[in-house]
Design a protein around this motif. Sequence first.
Motif: not given
Length: 838
Positions: A126-128, A130-136, A256-274
């Motif tokens: 899980i790209p933790l 990137e997710l921590t940065h996005a959550e912040a 949204t523009a700030c989070l756009r580069p992190l969307i691939p990390a969300f997709s990868a994390a979602l697959k693992t979390m599922t």
Amino acid sequence: MHRQTLAELAFYQIRDEAAAFCASEEGRAAFAEREPLTDDEEIERLKSCAAAWTHILHTAKTTPLPPWQPIHAFLPLAQTDGATLALTQLAALAGFCRSAQNACAVIQTAARTADIPCLTALAESIPLAELTHAEADISRLIDENGQLKDVPALRAIRADIAALRADISAAFKAYTGDVTLAAALESTVPAFRAGRQLLAVRADHKNKVRGIVHEVSQSGQTLYVEPEDVVRKHNALTEAEFRLQAEIRRLLAALTACLRPLIPAFSAALKTMTLLDTTLAAARWGMENRCTFALPCGKLPPLLIQARHPLLREHAVPIDIRFMEGKRVLIITGPNTGGKTVTLKTFALLCLLNQAGLPVPAADGTRLPLFSNVFADIGDEQSIERSLSTFGAHLKHIAAACAHADRHSLVLLDELGSGTDPQEGGAIAMAVLDTLLRTGAFLLVTTHHGILKNYGYTNPHCVNASVEFDADTLAPTYRLHIGIPGESHALDIARRSGLPAEVTEKAASYLASEQADVSALIRGLTEKHAELAEREAAMKAAQDKLEQKTLKLAQRELNLRQREADIRRREQKDESAFLRHARSRLENLVRELREGEITREKTLAVKQHIANLSEATAAREAALAQTDVKLEADAAALDRRLTQNGAHASGKKKGKRRPSNAEALANAAVPARQDDSKTARPPLAEGAEVLITSRNMRGTVIRQEKDDAWLVQVGSLRMSFKEKDIAPAAPAPQQKPSVSVELAAENVLFDPDSAAEKPVFELRLLGLRAEEAIQRLERQLDLCAMHGFRAFSVIHGKGEGILQQAVQDYLSAYPGVEEFHFASPEDGGTGKTYVTLA
């Protein structure tokens, strides 16, 4: 595999039950698409993850995987340039980040004490970061309740809106409070039309209020007028609200523009979390149904121990199915309602659940094979419209199995050969078995044909089995016996069912000439099987008794060794006097070193003495420690053996560990002498607090008597000490004064019960316009202030979010509101707001 066969075996029903244990909608959707797998590595991976979750569920104190809102639907939108995510979508992303962080933390904590490499690998993928940065980034604008924070960009606009609303309210109060307009106004409460507050003016007094007429009542007697001085304020309020919404859209677009580069990390994390969610659901379902994870068969035959059909719940009778080496066909016979069909379905369903990565309701040690396909002929599919008889329906499924089954297939044939002439049906059944045996398929067959019972004995690849039947009560016990066929007991059941005696006697006479020998053979085999079972039980009881005697002797030996160790410990305690004497001697040597001249001979003597004592005590302590370790290991092994045999160990309680003599001796080491030339000591003065080092007493310096002597007040005595025996003392700690404050009782300014109108616990604003809703909310807040009401809830619904935003904006500007937040998802979510007043 054929979906109809899986449905008949209740696989999809059990799968949906397990999917309900998922924490997220995305996990439930993924679980609902799971089918039995044929890749043994993937199956073992799913089972390993579920088994690891089972361990965590037994030890974790918090929820391993908190739920999160679905995010997969709008992730492609977030990657589109210029797109803006809604407030709820951004809040869902933040919640997903927090769930991923919590899951990784739980797995990392469990990995410290347990070997769970499968979950550890998933957590590490899980790209933790990137997710921590996005959550912040999201948390700087949106709080955990999904609401916009009071950021500086919005604070000024909201202050302007609150000020304008206050001016409008003051202007209307001036109109409604004017006694000269009392006759011209229909109501002192402003009305809301088209998003604006209006005065209800009587038509015959319309000239008394100058302004814009927005609406006329149906009777024509009332005009809804917006006063001229309020028009400008309303226009200014509209502009301010537009600026607020525009600023909110700007902030959401920037985020949204700030989070756009992190969307691939969300997709990868979602697959693992599922995947984590689905395997956790499998573990929870397994714990709910007292399941275990089946072992792979390898080259061993399948083995089911205490297997239960999950749909029968507490009514299921556990069965054991022990297949023999080289046997590919199991022929089950016995009476009707005896559990033959349930046995077939239980075996097949447990194999399917195992291949889907789920635990199975059985005992530890269960082994299950992998099948690439399952063919089943269970039940009666007679159809008048299709001119399909019962026998024809059976043959349709049997033909499919004969055409497509192979050595990796499981074939279930219920009531094989039934529905037609018994002789012809039996012949067809044996031919079918011959054909399927040549394919190498694994077969489970139920039948009432006696000829198939003989077929099971004569064919080396077949084995007979029977469901147990209580001849006294004429009721089935639902237990399976491997190795012997069963009788149908049709005559016994017919007699109990009320069939006339002459009918059953006549049937018995017909049966005696044809099947007497076979029935006698079966009864003889049953009796021999029961006799063999009794002998096995007696032998096992004798073995258990011998094992108990062996364990008692081992325990007695262990007790004797523990008693011997206790005696040695008491002897060691007796040597404590020697240790005290040695320490006293050491203290004398230290005193000589302090008072006299330090010589190399004295130092070597002290060191040699300490070394001798240390070696002696260390040797004794090492021997005792080794003995204790050996005794503890033997006691643990004996406890395990006693537990396995149903007994209990009578060991001694472990006491607190006593410090060893070596440790005690180490604590008595000679302190290093400080070099006065290197350590500066504060000068002594009159009135200074000092410590008498030779007597370990505190005192106060009175005066200096000689160059190296001082007069010190110790308690009520004055004594003279040499300067080398005096050291400055640290000030004594002072007690902090404790202060207690008692609050006076509050004065009651008014009696709330005397008011005609009271606040409500739940303010419903559904169906109202924003202006009417704000008016009711303002009245509720006033009533709460008057009656000392500190908390209530507001139901405003979700809809397009206009009423929701209006309520939130008004509460943000209201000075008496301490805090407000949305309700939990199960209590209304974003359609309900809880308010707490200061």
